[in-house]
Design a protein around this motif. Structure first.
Motif, PDB file in Angstrom:
ATOM      1  N   CYS A 335       5.647  40.529 -33.754  1.00  0.00           N
ATOM      2  CA  CYS A 335       6.070  41.526 -32.768  1.00  0.00           C
ATOM      3  C   CYS A 335       5.484  42.899 -33.088  1.00  0.00           C
ATOM      4  CB  CYS A 335       7.598  41.600 -32.716  1.00  0.00           C
ATOM      5  SG  CYS A 335       8.387  40.076 -32.131  1.00  0.00           S
ATOM      6  N   ASP A 521      20.341  30.433 -26.640  1.00  0.00           N
ATOM      7  CA  ASP A 521      19.693  31.702 -27.000  1.00  0.00           C
ATOM      8  C   ASP A 521      18.965  32.242 -25.780  1.00  0.00           C
ATOM      9  OD1 ASP A 521      19.344  33.317 -29.370  1.00  0.00           O
ATOM     10  OD2 ASP A 521      18.985  31.436 -30.446  1.00  0.00           O
ATOM     11  N   ASP A 523      16.368  35.480 -24.540  1.00  0.00           N
ATOM     12  CA  ASP A 523      15.572  36.682 -24.779  1.00  0.00           C
ATOM     13  C   ASP A 523      15.186  37.276 -23.433  1.00  0.00           C
ATOM     14  OD1 ASP A 523      14.979  37.122 -27.714  1.00  0.00           O
ATOM     15  OD2 ASP A 523      14.502  34.998 -27.510  1.00  0.00           O
ATOM     16  N   SER A 547      21.252  30.213 -35.362  1.00  0.00           N
ATOM     17  CA  SER A 547      20.152  29.960 -34.434  1.00  0.00           C
ATOM     18  C   SER A 547      18.830  29.759 -35.161  1.00  0.00           C
ATOM     19  CB  SER A 547      20.030  31.115 -33.427  1.00  0.00           C
ATOM     20  OG  SER A 547      19.786  32.341 -34.101  1.00  0.00           O
ATOM     21  N   LEU A 583      13.106  44.845 -25.303  1.00  0.00           N
ATOM     22  CA  LEU A 583      13.537  43.498 -25.678  1.00  0.00           C
ATOM     23  C   LEU A 583      15.019  43.471 -26.020  1.00  0.00           C
ATOM     24  CD1 LEU A 583      10.488  42.575 -27.918  1.00  0.00           C
ATOM     25  CD2 LEU A 583      11.046  41.550 -25.719  1.00  0.00           C
ATOM     26  N   ASN A 585      18.077  40.371 -27.097  1.00  0.00           N
ATOM     27  CA  ASN A 585      18.389  38.973 -27.399  1.00  0.00           C
ATOM     28  C   ASN A 585      19.902  38.792 -27.371  1.00  0.00           C
ATOM     29  OD1 ASN A 585      19.333  37.237 -30.064  1.00  0.00           O
ATOM     30  ND2 ASN A 585      17.765  36.181 -28.870  1.00  0.00           N
ATOM     31  N   GLN A 587      23.222  35.548 -27.689  1.00  0.00           N
ATOM     32  CA  GLN A 587      23.636  34.159 -27.901  1.00  0.00           C
ATOM     33  C   GLN A 587      24.907  33.876 -27.097  1.00  0.00           C
ATOM     34  OE1 GLN A 587      23.080  35.789 -31.382  1.00  0.00           O
ATOM     35  NE2 GLN A 587      20.988  35.390 -30.765  1.00  0.00           N
ATOM     36  N   ASN A 601      21.587  41.663 -29.305  1.00  0.00           N
ATOM     37  CA  ASN A 601      20.773  42.469 -30.205  1.00  0.00           C
ATOM     38  C   ASN A 601      19.688  43.177 -29.392  1.00  0.00           C
ATOM     39  OD1 ASN A 601      21.895  41.542 -32.839  1.00  0.00           O
ATOM     40  ND2 ASN A 601      21.156  39.570 -32.111  1.00  0.00           N
ATOM     41  N   SER A 605      13.673  39.482 -31.302  1.00  0.00           N
ATOM     42  CA  SER A 605      14.359  38.446 -32.068  1.00  0.00           C
ATOM     43  C   SER A 605      13.331  37.485 -32.635  1.00  0.00           C
ATOM     44  CB  SER A 605      15.342  37.682 -31.177  1.00  0.00           C
ATOM     45  OG  SER A 605      14.631  36.816 -30.314  1.00  0.00           O
ATOM     46  N   THR A 607      12.979  34.511 -31.891  1.00  0.00           N
ATOM     47  CA  THR A 607      12.513  33.552 -30.887  1.00  0.00           C
ATOM     48  C   THR A 607      11.520  34.161 -29.909  1.00  0.00           C
ATOM     49  OG1 THR A 607      14.573  34.038 -29.700  1.00  0.00           O
ATOM     50  CG2 THR A 607      14.492  32.005 -30.968  1.00  0.00           C
ATOM     51  N   VAL A 608      11.233  35.465 -30.001  1.00  0.00           N
ATOM     52  CA  VAL A 608      10.273  36.092 -29.096  1.00  0.00           C
ATOM     53  C   VAL A 608       8.880  35.467 -29.208  1.00  0.00           C
ATOM     54  CG1 VAL A 608       8.973  38.237 -28.719  1.00  0.00           C
ATOM     55  CG2 VAL A 608      11.463  38.269 -28.721  1.00  0.00           C
TER      56      VAL A 608
END
Length: 849
Positions: A335, A521, A523, A547, A583, A585, A587, A601, A605, A607-608
């Motif tokens: 990122c 999850d 994003d 996660s 961005l 994130n 759950q 958040n 994250s 998972t991005v």
């Protein structure tokens, strides 16, 4: 101290230290090696650092580099912390300065771990410190009485000579190789234990110990000076302050020694013009002019003219993610690198600060200018000062892209007047601080698990009693599930709050009733008006597994269309209510009785990168362009959930727990994995199997005689037992099971070999479980823990025994079923289906029946 040496091994490839050597010298080893591979000679390869010389030279350095490993024992306090030939570190930090002592102090500041700064000492070491100082400090020839308090708190008395035999044994044991050895040695030096004595016990070279001793002596001088260190008019104090800063001590450490606030140290040195200079890493010790925009701070150059002017505006500082650790790995470096690249393509200068030599972000050509510095407020502010020319406003900083590290710096940077580009401090605090976040959800009417916020241990116990056990404890401002765990009793809760380290009005903990369900999850990218959601990631394991440790499937295969729409609508509401831009994130837990939001958040994250790659949505690029003032619609995107591409992508975690003796491989709310893999196919079964194979979560295929799977399954998981048994039998495995599991298998029509439970009385039916694990016959252990408190939480010893024998041990029933079904002969040939990522995304949707 010897001229003898021996060659241990030679590897004709790049190694783990190649990246370190490249960053330490500025000599790009992999780049040069790649050109040699295609036929070039060293004399024909340009030196990209100087731009004028060639690669046929040995780098010359006018500085010292120190690398320190980052260990995961904050996540695994029960692990064997002894160091040996088996690597246990998950990452490393590198520091550069003109002397070893100063570089060492900077590296210690850069580790980003509780209790590991230059002055850190564990309180449990106090008895050993007192005893060893009593024996070794002072006049060793004088047989004086010595007194100390032992580990039990008992006062002890002896004479120095009487302890001559015992003390060396205690010392060798105390400074034996471990993750804390360096801090133990520094503590002994502070207490007057001679360097020669430590050298004899450790074998560490005299020069290194002398450098450490010099730093320790400087600590004592600062402490003796006291609050005079904050008086800019005190010439003696300012001289000592300059000396301490040249030794790499941070303002915070000096303030702690002097008994004043860090701000007072900064104000004093600023008043006398004491600021770091920045020297260039150029591979040639300044013999040739260099073009590399790669710098390190050193107070040895304080007051010198800068080697380069401040970057041209517009420009922004991108804060990296620091050393790789569980919960914050290379996903965040991806990122940060993408953010720097987008800034540069948008006509901005991208200034990068990071301390990790293993990352792409610390390649000198990954940004307009690179600073290799610790990621603490002092270092970041000093870089911002250096990159702000007179008459210009402070360079803005981007804190969204490096994980929790830059996010935790946001408040101090904002308080210092640093603009946060693309981030809002109010949104960060409202999402990260548990009390405010829970209140926001209540106002919006968004369901969350029953719970509350505790500001003390007493409040936590009262709250947990009211909502009922089991509960899950979530401290504020953490990443990777650090100090997050289930508690099944008041005793569990007290122990867990102690592990959280801080529970006070400023950093409360959230205590929720544990809800089972499917975790999802999400994003998103928001411009404050529209919320773009590239996709939803559905967890294979039930809620409660972190996660980062769960197997995730995109797009969701089991969550209903109605629940997906509810997740998307809730995500849009909470993002806009927070006022988050860029961005975000979140759950969710999806249950039959509704959709519950767990946490949000406002940052990149882990998972991005996964979602960006499988959907083709440049999430980081969009977030950066929004930070620069664009809207999603101007960039050609609209809000809402995008239609999924014609593929199924599965994220599977990769674990390193086999390298750490004493670590229970049971997955839960605390993250344990150190990496991840992607499996892609149009058929969900094949995608899942490819991911699990890539992550080494599939047991070996049985031979002609068949393999043996040992099953010991918790009652709540036995509904899935028939499916697991069928898949294992179809793959050629035979079954062995403990009594309760064997009974459940028999009821479902499956035969199994009876194995006695762990701790069963002698003479119990079935063979011994640990003897069977050690026999070499078992190829897979599936041991799902019973959700209850206890000394071993239902046979942790079984899991540890399996790990010690190198046997795959799975602790989530859903993962075990998926792993067994990955051995299905019907999909074996399709596991080799290979296409480029672009080809997978361009497929026509066609999933076999």
């Amino acid at each position: 101290d010897s001229t003898e040496y021996a060659v241990i091994e030679v590897n004709p490839r790049v190694s783990r230290s190649s990246a370190l050597a490249s960053k330490a010298t500025g000599y790009p080893i992999a780049r040069v090696a790649a050109q040699i591979a295609i036929g070039r000679r060293l004399a024909e390869i340009p030196n990209v650092v100087t731009g004028t010389t060639v690669a046929a030279f040995e780098p010359a350095l006018d500085y010292v580099v120190v690398k320190l490993p980052r260990f995961p024992f904050d996540k695994f306090p029960s692990a064997d912390r002894t160091l040996g030939s088996q690597m246990k570190a998950t990452g490393e930090v590198m520091a550069i300065d003109r002397t070893f002592g100063s570089a060492l102090n900077k590296a210690l500041r850069g580790l980003e771990q509780a209790g590991v700064g230059p002055l850190a000492e564990d309180p449990t070491w106090r008895p050993a410190f007192d005893y060893l100082a009593a024996v070794y400090a002072g006049d060793r020839d004088a047989d004086e009485p010595i007194r100390w308090i032992d580990e039990t708190g008992e006062a002890c008395e002896s004479t120095r000579h009487a302890q001559r035999s015992a003390a060396p044994i205690v010392l060798r044991s105390f400074v034996a190789p471990s993750d804390s050895r360096l801090w133990r040695i520094l503590g002994l030096l502070r207490r007057g234990v001679p360097e020669a004595t430590i050298r004899e016990a450790t074998g560490i070279g005299a020069w290194f110990l002398a450098e450490m001793g010099r730093n320790v002596a400087l600590e004592a001088r600062v402490a003796a000076l006291g609050d005079r260190l904050g008086d800019a008019a005190d010439a003696e104090a300012m001289t000592l302050l300059a000396t301490a800063k040249r030794a790499g001590f941070g303002d915070r450490e000096l303030a702690g020694l002097a008994g004043i606030e860090p701000g007072a140290v900064r104000d004093a040195r600023t008043a006398v013009g004491l600021r770091p200079g920045y020297a260039m890493v150029d591979t040639c010790a300044a013999e040739f002019a260099a073009e590399t925009p790669y710098f390190y701070a050193t107070y040895a150059a304080a007051g010198s003219a800068p080697e380069a002017p401040a970057v041209a505006r517009p420009a922004a500082l991108v804060i990296g993610s620091g050393p790789v650790r569980i919960g914050q790995g290379i996903e965040f470096d991806y990122c940060a690198v993408q953010a720097a690249d987008t800034l540069r393509r948008s006509g901005w200068q991208a200034v990068m600060i990071n301390s990790n030599p293993e990352t792409v972000s610390t390649d000198f050509d990954a940004s307009s200018r690179l600073y290799f510095e610790p990621l603490d407020p002092e270092s970041v502010r000093s870089v911002l000062d250096a990159e702000t020319a007179p008459g210009e406003g402070t360079l803005p900083a981007m804190v969204q892209f490096g994980g929790q590290t830059p996010l935790n710096l946001a408040a101090s940077l904002a308080a210092a007047g640093v603009p946060l580009l693309g981030a809002d401090l109010e949104a960060i605090d409202q999402a990260e601080e548990r009390t405010r976040f829970a209140a926001l959800l209540d106002r919006l009417g968004i369901p969350q698990p029953e719970g509350g916020v505790a500001h003390s241990v007493e409040e936590a116990l009262t709250l947990a009693e009211r909502i009922g056990y089991p509960v899950i404890v979530r401290p504020s401002f953490v990443i990777g599930g650090l100090a997050i765990d289930f508690c099944y009793s008041p005793a569990d809760l007290v122990r867990q709050l102690a592990a959280a380290t801080v529970v006070d009005p400023d950093r409360p903990v959230r205590i929720d009733r544990y809800l089972e369900g499917v975790e999802v999850d999400v994003d998103a990218v928001s411009d404050g008006v529209d919320v773009l959601i590239p996709g939803l990631l559905e967890h294979v394991e039930r809620a409660g597994v972190h996660s980062g440790d769960s197997v995730g499937v995109f797009p969701p295969q089991w969550v209903s269309e109605g629940d997906r729409e509810l997740v998307v609508a809730t995500m849009e509401r909470i993002v806009l209510a927070l006022g988050a831009r860029g961005l975000v994130n979140a759950q969710f837990i999806v249950r039959e009785d509704g959709v519950y939001l767990i946490e949000v958040n406002p940052r990149a994250s882990r998972t991005v990168p996964f979602l960006s790659k499988v959907t083709g949505v440049p999430m980081v690029e969009l977030a950066v362009r929004i930070a620069l003032g664009a809207t999603l619609r101007e960039l050609g995107w609209s809000g809402g959930l995008l239609p999924p591409p014609p593929l199924v992508a599965v994220k599977a975690p990769a674990f390193s727990t086999a390298k750490l003796r004493g670590v229970d491989p049971s997955v839960g709310p605390g993250m344990q994995s150190t990496g991840e893999v992607i499996g892609i196919h149009e058929d969900p079964r094949v995608a899942l199997a490819k991911a699990l194979l890539g992550a080494a979560l599939v047991p070996p295929r049985p031979g002609i005689e068949g393999g043996l799977a040992l099953l010991t399954i918790a009652d709540r998981d036995k509904a899935e037992l028939p499916r697991l048994a069928r898949a294992l039998l179809a793959a050629g495995y035979r079954l062995a099971a403990t009594p309760g599991t064997a009974e459940a298998l028999a009821a479902a029509g499956f035969a199994s070999r009876l194995v006695a439970k762990a701790g069963a009385p002698e003479g119990s039916p079935g063979e011994g479980i640990f003897a069977l694990i050690a026999s070499g016959e078992v190829g897979l252990v599936v041991n799902t823990p019973t959700p209850q408190s206890g000394a071993v939480r239902d046979a942790a010893d079984i899991r540890l025994a399996a790990t010690a024998e190198g046997i795959l041990c799975l602790t989530a029933i859903e993962t075990a079923v998926a792993a067994a079904e990955a051995l299905d002969p019907a999909i074996a040939d399709r596991l080799a289906d290979v296409r480029s990522l672009a080809e997978w995304r361009a497929l026509e949707a066609a999933v076999p029946a």
